[in-house]
Structures are given as structure tokens and as C-alpha cells.
Design a protein around this motif. Structure first.
Motif, PDB file in Angstrom:
ATOM      1  N   SER A  74      -1.893  30.307  -9.184  1.00 23.69           N
ATOM      2  CA  SER A  74      -2.499  31.085  -8.103  1.00 23.69           C
ATOM      3  C   SER A  74      -1.437  31.890  -7.365  1.00 23.69           C
ATOM      4  O   SER A  74      -0.265  31.540  -7.347  1.00 23.69           O
ATOM      5  CB  SER A  74      -3.243  30.170  -7.127  1.00 23.69           C
ATOM      6  N   ASP A  75      -1.867  32.998  -6.758  1.00 25.39           N
ATOM      7  CA  ASP A  75      -0.949  33.844  -5.990  1.00 25.39           C
ATOM      8  C   ASP A  75      -0.682  33.250  -4.615  1.00 25.39           C
ATOM      9  O   ASP A  75       0.407  33.380  -4.080  1.00 25.39           O
ATOM     10  CB  ASP A  75      -1.534  35.257  -5.850  1.00 25.39           C
ATOM     11  N   VAL A  76      -1.707  32.614  -4.026  1.00 29.12           N
ATOM     12  CA  VAL A  76      -1.576  32.011  -2.697  1.00 29.12           C
ATOM     13  C   VAL A  76      -2.340  30.705  -2.684  1.00 29.12           C
ATOM     14  O   VAL A  76      -3.419  30.599  -3.262  1.00 29.12           O
ATOM     15  CB  VAL A  76      -2.148  32.950  -1.597  1.00 29.12           C
ATOM     16  N   GLN A 111      -5.213  39.095  -8.952  1.00 31.11           N
ATOM     17  CA  GLN A 111      -5.533  39.925 -10.105  1.00 31.11           C
ATOM     18  C   GLN A 111      -6.965  39.696 -10.588  1.00 31.11           C
ATOM     19  O   GLN A 111      -7.665  40.631 -10.951  1.00 31.11           O
ATOM     20  CB  GLN A 111      -4.536  39.663 -11.234  1.00 31.11           C
ATOM     21  N   ARG A 112      -7.406  38.430 -10.562  1.00 27.91           N
ATOM     22  CA  ARG A 112      -8.779  38.112 -10.978  1.00 27.91           C
ATOM     23  C   ARG A 112      -9.787  38.387  -9.873  1.00 27.91           C
ATOM     24  O   ARG A 112     -10.998  38.289 -10.094  1.00 27.91           O
ATOM     25  CB  ARG A 112      -8.872  36.639 -11.376  1.00 27.91           C
ATOM     26  N   LYS A 113      -9.305  38.675  -8.657  1.00 32.72           N
ATOM     27  CA  LYS A 113     -10.158  38.913  -7.481  1.00 32.72           C
ATOM     28  C   LYS A 113     -11.113  37.740  -7.267  1.00 32.72           C
ATOM     29  O   LYS A 113     -12.326  37.903  -7.152  1.00 32.72           O
ATOM     30  CB  LYS A 113     -10.928  40.222  -7.608  1.00 32.72           C
ATOM     31  N   GLU A 114     -10.505  36.534  -7.214  1.00 31.57           N
ATOM     32  CA  GLU A 114     -11.310  35.335  -7.099  1.00 31.57           C
ATOM     33  C   GLU A 114     -10.559  34.297  -6.284  1.00 31.57           C
ATOM     34  O   GLU A 114      -9.336  34.244  -6.293  1.00 31.57           O
ATOM     35  CB  GLU A 114     -11.619  34.878  -8.527  1.00 31.57           C
ATOM     36  N   ASP A 163     -16.171  35.191  -5.631  1.00 25.63           N
ATOM     37  CA  ASP A 163     -15.797  36.444  -6.287  1.00 25.63           C
ATOM     38  C   ASP A 163     -15.469  37.436  -5.178  1.00 25.63           C
ATOM     39  O   ASP A 163     -16.365  37.887  -4.462  1.00 25.63           O
ATOM     40  CB  ASP A 163     -16.954  36.936  -7.157  1.00 25.63           C
ATOM     41  N   ASP A 164     -14.189  37.776  -5.018  1.00 27.64           N
ATOM     42  CA  ASP A 164     -13.758  38.614  -3.904  1.00 27.64           C
ATOM     43  C   ASP A 164     -14.212  40.066  -4.037  1.00 27.64           C
ATOM     44  O   ASP A 164     -14.201  40.810  -3.066  1.00 27.64           O
ATOM     45  CB  ASP A 164     -12.232  38.546  -3.756  1.00 27.64           C
ATOM     46  N   SER A 165     -14.647  40.487  -5.231  1.00 29.88           N
ATOM     47  CA  SER A 165     -15.116  41.861  -5.383  1.00 29.88           C
ATOM     48  C   SER A 165     -16.612  42.006  -5.088  1.00 29.88           C
ATOM     49  O   SER A 165     -17.054  43.031  -4.589  1.00 29.88           O
ATOM     50  CB  SER A 165     -14.800  42.398  -6.786  1.00 29.88           C
ATOM     51  N   THR A 166     -17.415  40.950  -5.367  1.00 26.25           N
ATOM     52  CA  THR A 166     -18.861  41.035  -5.127  1.00 26.25           C
ATOM     53  C   THR A 166     -19.314  40.260  -3.892  1.00 26.25           C
ATOM     54  O   THR A 166     -20.376  40.522  -3.364  1.00 26.25           O
ATOM     55  CB  THR A 166     -19.643  40.481  -6.334  1.00 26.25           C
TER      56      THR A 166
END
Length: 196
Positions: free
Chosen positions: A54-56, A85-88, A117-120
Motif C-alpha cells: 500500500s502507498d499509505v 494507483q488502483r484508486k482503492e 473505490d476512490d474513483s466511483t
């Protein structure tokens, strides 16, 4: 002989210089730590060292989704792993409260894990999912439940059980509004009465 003595003196000087740099760095780190209040007790989530890929990684998370100054939902979790990157965002120990049009809590949901899901804006709750409707007095239990942000509804493709009063309705798949007042089980519907 002179070469060896000079060489040893240089090594000693480098060793002393290295130790001095380490001590100054530690002193600066301790000073910054105290200035940031990280040592003080508080409820502010603190970024943790990155775990897995994970990034964070953040402990004790609290999120709120709003639309036009109206709260749609609030979410709390014991841990969050954010994958940019996965926006999750992967969550554990999840509690979500959904709000109605009047800003009142309509449904309370708990689960072992969640995926946002960080994009939806969709949220999937997994493991020991239990949703309780405050207005309808309905309790929904399943292993996986998804909040569809675009449709503002909850859906499931797994086995579900809905309890209201002494009546228990179960089956496979679900479509419902957030208050569970219009819950529809899709297949293999069975009804039974709760026995005390």
C-alpha cells in the motif's frame, strides 16, 4: 609505521564525526517529534509505516462523504490501506452510517472489511456484514454488501437474511434503498418466523 598511525587517527576522526552526526540527527528527530505533538495523547489518525504494497497505512480512520452540504455517509475503520494507483482503499473493522435526505441517520452498517473505490465512491463491505435500519426496524445480515454510489442504493449477490420483528426472510441477492424499506431479495426466497 608512521603510515599506520596516521591511518588509525583518520579512522578515529571519521568515527567520531559519524557519531556526532548521528547524535545531532537523533536530537533533531526527538525535537521534531515533540513539536509535532506525536508524543501527546489524541485521536488524530497517525500515518504508520507502509505495510505490504500500500502507498499509505493509517490507523483509526474517519471519513465523511458529502453532496451539496448534505452528509451522505460517515465511515470509521480500525485501519486503512490506500492504493493510489488502483484508486482503492482497503479498510478493516468497518462501521458506516448512511443518512437520509433530511440529514438523519437511516442505516448503520458494520463489517469485518471494506473496500472503497476512490474513483466511483462505491463501498463493498465483506465478512459478518450487518445493516440495521433505524426507521424500519430491519436488520440485514450477509457476507458481502455493496453501496452503489451512482444509484444511491445497496446491492448484494450473496445469501442474505432480513429480520423484521419476528419475521425472517432469506434468499440470494438483494437490491434495496439505504433505509431498507424497499428491500428486494432476488432468488430462492424463504420466510420463517423467529422462535424465542
Amino acid at each position: 609505521m608512521i603510515y599506520t598511525t596516521t591511518h588509525i587517527q583518520r579512522l578515529k576522526q571519521l568515527l567520531l564525526l559519524t557519531m556526532a552526526v548521528i547524535l545531532v540527527s537523533m536530537g533533531w528527530y526527538i525535537y521534531q517529534y515533540q513539536q509535532d505533538g506525536a508524543g501527546a495523547k489524541g485521536t488524530r489518525p497517525a500515518p504508520q509505516p507502509i505495510q505490504n504494497d500500500s502507498d499509505v497505512f493509517v490507523a483509526n480512520v474517519s471519513l465523511t462523504e458529502m453532496s451539496n452540504d448534505r452528509i451522505l455517509w460517515t465511515l470509521e475503520a480500525k485501519e486503512a490501506r490506500i492504493y493510489a494507483q488502483r484508486k482503492e482503499t482497503i479498510l478493516s473493522g468497518v462501521t458506516v452510517d448512511f443518512y437520509d435526505q433530511d440529514g438523519q441517520k437511516s442505516t448503520h452498517l458494520i463489517s469485518d472489511q471494506g473496500v472503497k473505490d476512490d474513483s466511483t465512491g462505491n463501498i463493498i463491505a465483506r465478512g459478518n456484514v450487518e445493516a440495521t435500519s433505524f426507521k424500519e426496524g430491519v436488520v440485514l445480515r450477509t457476507e458481502e454488501l455493496m453501496y452503489d454510489a451512482a444509484k444511491n442504493m445497496i446491492v448484494s449477490t450473496t445469501h442474505v437474511e432480513i429480520e423484521q420483528g419476528g419475521l425472517i426472510t432469506s434468499g440470494d441477492g438483494l437490491e434495496s434503498d439505504l433505509s431498507l424499506s424497499h428491500a428486494k431479495i432476488l432468488k430462492n426466497v424463504k420466510t420463517s418466523f423467529k422462535t424465542e
